[in-house]
Design an enzyme around this catalytic site. Structure first.
Site, mmCIF file in Angstrom:
data_model
loop_
_atom_site.group_PDB
_atom_site.id
_atom_site.type_symbol
_atom_site.label_atom_id
_atom_site.label_comp_id
_atom_site.label_asym_id
_atom_site.label_seq_id
_atom_site.Cartn_x
_atom_site.Cartn_y
_atom_site.Cartn_z
ATOM 1 C CE1 TYR A 80 -3.577 1.332 -0.523
ATOM 2 C CE2 TYR A 80 -3.295 2.782 1.661
ATOM 3 C CZ TYR A 80 -4.609 3.031 0.844
ATOM 4 O OH TYR A 80 -5.582 3.470 0.005
ATOM 5 C CE LYS A 108 -6.452 5.839 0.433
ATOM 6 N NZ LYS A 108 -8.025 6.543 -0.231
HETATM 7 P P1 NAD Z 1 -12.534 2.831 -8.054
HETATM 8 O O1 NAD Z 1 -11.293 2.802 -9.100
HETATM 9 O O2 NAD Z 1 -13.449 3.023 -8.432
HETATM 10 O O3 NAD Z 1 -12.389 4.891 -8.706
HETATM 11 C C1 NAD Z 1 -11.501 5.632 -8.225
HETATM 12 C C2 NAD Z 1 -12.156 6.830 -8.886
HETATM 13 O O4 NAD Z 1 -10.246 8.431 -8.355
HETATM 14 C C3 NAD Z 1 -11.860 7.002 -10.134
HETATM 15 O O5 NAD Z 1 -13.525 7.474 -10.206
HETATM 16 C C4 NAD Z 1 -11.182 7.897 -10.948
HETATM 17 O O6 NAD Z 1 -11.748 8.229 -12.076
HETATM 18 C C5 NAD Z 1 -11.159 8.500 -9.804
HETATM 19 N N1 NAD Z 1 -9.674 8.996 -9.574
HETATM 20 C C6 NAD Z 1 -8.471 8.717 -9.914
HETATM 21 N N2 NAD Z 1 -7.845 10.078 -10.282
HETATM 22 C C7 NAD Z 1 -8.386 10.983 -10.586
HETATM 23 C C8 NAD Z 1 -8.176 12.592 -10.927
HETATM 24 N N3 NAD Z 1 -7.079 12.846 -11.314
HETATM 25 N N4 NAD Z 1 -9.212 13.105 -11.004
HETATM 26 C C9 NAD Z 1 -10.356 12.633 -10.644
HETATM 27 N N5 NAD Z 1 -10.855 11.432 -10.848
HETATM 28 C C10 NAD Z 1 -9.613 10.706 -10.175
HETATM 29 O O7 NAD Z 1 -12.353 2.760 -7.500
HETATM 30 P P2 NAD Z 1 -13.055 2.764 -5.713
HETATM 31 O O8 NAD Z 1 -12.379 1.529 -5.202
HETATM 32 O O9 NAD Z 1 -13.507 3.150 -6.008
HETATM 33 O O10 NAD Z 1 -12.385 3.298 -4.818
HETATM 34 C C11 NAD Z 1 -12.410 4.691 -4.042
HETATM 35 C C12 NAD Z 1 -12.087 5.479 -3.540
HETATM 36 O O11 NAD Z 1 -11.820 4.351 -2.576
HETATM 37 C C13 NAD Z 1 -10.429 5.897 -3.214
HETATM 38 O O12 NAD Z 1 -10.483 6.958 -2.158
HETATM 39 C C14 NAD Z 1 -10.200 4.372 -2.454
HETATM 40 O O13 NAD Z 1 -8.988 4.793 -1.890
HETATM 41 C C15 NAD Z 1 -10.488 4.224 -1.699
HETATM 42 N N6 NAD Z 1 -10.827 2.850 -1.253
HETATM 43 C C16 NAD Z 1 -11.266 1.283 -1.261
HETATM 44 C C17 NAD Z 1 -10.826 0.303 -1.625
HETATM 45 C C18 NAD Z 1 -11.303 -0.864 -2.098
HETATM 46 O O14 NAD Z 1 -10.318 -1.842 -1.942
HETATM 47 N N7 NAD Z 1 -11.698 -0.699 -3.617
HETATM 48 C C19 NAD Z 1 -10.670 0.545 -0.012
HETATM 49 C C20 NAD Z 1 -10.717 1.515 0.889
HETATM 50 C C21 NAD Z 1 -10.827 2.890 0.428
HETATM 51 O O1 0WE Z 2 -6.635 2.658 -2.224
HETATM 52 C C1 0WE Z 2 -6.700 1.836 -2.654
HETATM 53 C C2 0WE Z 2 -6.357 1.802 -4.187
HETATM 54 C C3 0WE Z 2 -5.655 2.834 -3.891
HETATM 55 C C4 0WE Z 2 -5.279 2.872 -5.933
HETATM 56 C C5 0WE Z 2 -4.819 2.088 -7.206
HETATM 57 C C6 0WE Z 2 -4.446 1.894 -7.710
HETATM 58 C C7 0WE Z 2 -3.813 0.979 -9.272
HETATM 59 C C8 0WE Z 2 -3.737 1.887 -10.516
HETATM 60 C C9 0WE Z 2 -4.631 4.296 -6.137
HETATM 61 N N1 0WE Z 2 -3.201 4.636 -6.974
HETATM 62 C C10 0WE Z 2 -3.359 3.478 -7.818
HETATM 63 N N2 0WE Z 2 -2.864 3.668 -9.216
HETATM 64 C C11 0WE Z 2 -2.524 2.776 -10.566
HETATM 65 O O2 0WE Z 2 -2.048 3.308 -11.412
HETATM 66 N N3 0WE Z 2 -7.137 0.323 -2.007
HETATM 67 C C12 0WE Z 2 -7.412 0.727 -0.769
HETATM 68 C C13 0WE Z 2 -7.598 -0.692 -2.945
HETATM 69 C C14 0WE Z 2 -6.245 -1.391 -2.172
HETATM 70 O O3 0WE Z 2 -4.792 -0.851 -3.078
HETATM 71 C C15 0WE Z 2 -3.840 -2.090 -1.777
HETATM 72 C C16 0WE Z 2 -4.315 -2.684 -1.125
HETATM 73 C C17 0WE Z 2 -5.911 -2.166 -0.554
HETATM 74 C C18 0WE Z 2 -7.043 -2.687 0.168
HETATM 75 C C19 0WE Z 2 -1.924 -2.507 -2.644
HETATM 76 C C20 0WE Z 2 -1.598 -3.073 -1.316
HETATM 77 C C21 0WE Z 2 -2.168 -2.860 -0.501
HETATM 78 C C22 0WE Z 2 -3.569 -3.536 -0.284
#
Ligand code: NAD
Ligand code: 0WE
Length: 261
Positions: free
Chosen positions: A157, A164
């Site tokens: 991460y 975060k």
């Molecule tokens: P997702 O890829 O569907 O959403 C991420 C969003 O970020 C996308 O809509 C993308 O367009 C937007 N984004 C990235 N760079 C951008 C930029 N420069 N301008 C505008 N938008 C931008 O994935 P998700 O999992 O729905 O992620 C949403 C949030 O939830 C993130 O903050 C992520 O860190 C958080 N989150 C995700 C998880 C997981 O496991 N998926 C867990 C906890 C928190």
């Molecule tokens: O916040 C996230 C992921 C955020 C994320 C994902 C990407 C993939 C594509 C940020 N930047 C990028 N850049 C890219 O080019 N999560 C909470 C999901 C997540 O990501 C991990 C996790 C978990 C959970 C990475 C390592 C370990 C656990």
């Protein structure tokens, strides 16, 4: 009658039907909110138009949060549809791909650090600030999405954990500043969900499996479950809640010695 009847919400962060923001939009729509959406780039526009259609919204605006100009423009355009709005959802996170693979100290760079903090934390304050005039005087609520990697070390991460941690502190400072103006600011810390942001993350399937084996609820969570809590936190039902991180993670964060559960 839904508990968001009469509320208007701007949703930032839909990229696909698996997006957490998609689940939030569905839940808020079900509770009676009127919605508007932004999309990051032209590639994502039709996807975002789909959820807008599905939730009866005709407002879909471009916004790359790396651009001050695009952030300003969202509210100029939104102002042509709405005289004000009540809810801002920030569901955006990004670090350059190479930051999420390998040991933190090996892969961290000035550029990777800057981009992660800019897109994943600063953008939250920037959007709230640009949209503040339209939220003034109406019991507003602002929400962001975080992850436990802000407090605990998770392999891979890396700099996203720092971003975060910054985002959560950002949320608390915003809550303190905006509380006197009637605006609440909160975060949801979600458990792992297979979204685009999780695609290609090493061992992500292993993580989902680990959650199924060890959490109190013995399963992963869905975008819609995050959405239901988001709808509650942004509603008047949560009128006494601000500056909080609410976990929606099947209870993972309460555990120690996870291997033995
Ligand atoms: P997702 O890829 O569907 O959403 C991420 C969003 O970020 C996308 O809509 C993308 O367009 C937007 N984004 C990235 N760079 C951008 C930029 N420069 N301008 C505008 N938008 C931008 O994935 P998700 O999992 O729905 O992620 C949403 C949030 O939830 C993130 O903050 C992520 O860190 C958080 N989150 C995700 C998880 C997981 O496991 N998926 C867990 C906890 C928190
Ligand atoms: O916040 C996230 C992921 C955020 C994320 C994902 C990407 C993939 C594509 C940020 N930047 C990028 N850049 C890219 O080019 N999560 C909470 C999901 C997540 O990501 C991990 C996790 C978990 C959970 C990475 C390592 C370990 C656990």
């Amino acid at each position: 009658m839904g508990f968001l009847e009469g509320k208007r919400a701007l949703i930032v962060g839909v990229a696909s039907p698996r997006s957490i923001a998609w689940g939030i939009a569905e839940a808020m729509h079900e509770q009676g909110a009127e919605l508007a959406f932004t999309y990051q780039n032209e590639k994502l526009k039709t996807r975002v138009e789909k959820i807008a259609d599905a939730t009866g919204s005709g407002i879909v605006l471009p916004c790359d949060v790396a651009s001050d100009e695009e952030i300003e423009n969202v509210f100029t355009e939104l102002g042509k549809h709405w005289d004000g709005y009540d809810i801002l959802v920030h569901s955006v996170g990004f670090a350059p791909r190479e930051q999420l693979d390998g040991d933190y100290i090996d892969v961290v760079s000035r550029e990777g650090f800057q981009v992660a903090h800019d897109i994943s934390s600063y953008s939250f304050a920037a959007l709230a600030k640009a949209g503040l005039p339209m939220m003034e005087g109406r019991d507003g609520a602002i929400l962001t999405l975080t992850y436990m990697g802000s407090e605990r070390v998770l392999k891979g991460y890396n700099v996203m954990g720092l971003a975060k941690a910054s985002l959560e502190a950002n949320m608390r400072y915003m809550a303190a500043n905006l509380g006197p103006r009637g605006i609440r600011v909160n975060a949801i810390s979600a458990g792992p969900i297979k979204t685009l942001a999780a695609a290609g993350i090493a061992d992500f399937r292993k993580m989902l499996h680990h959650v199924e084996e060890t959490t109190p609820l013995r399963r992963t969570i869905t975008p819609r479950e995050v959405g239901n809590v988001a709808a509650f936190l942004c509603s008047d039902l949560a009128s006494g809640v601000t500056g909080e991180v609410t976990f929606v993670d099947s209870g993972y964060n309460i555990l120690g010695m996870t291997g033995l559960n």
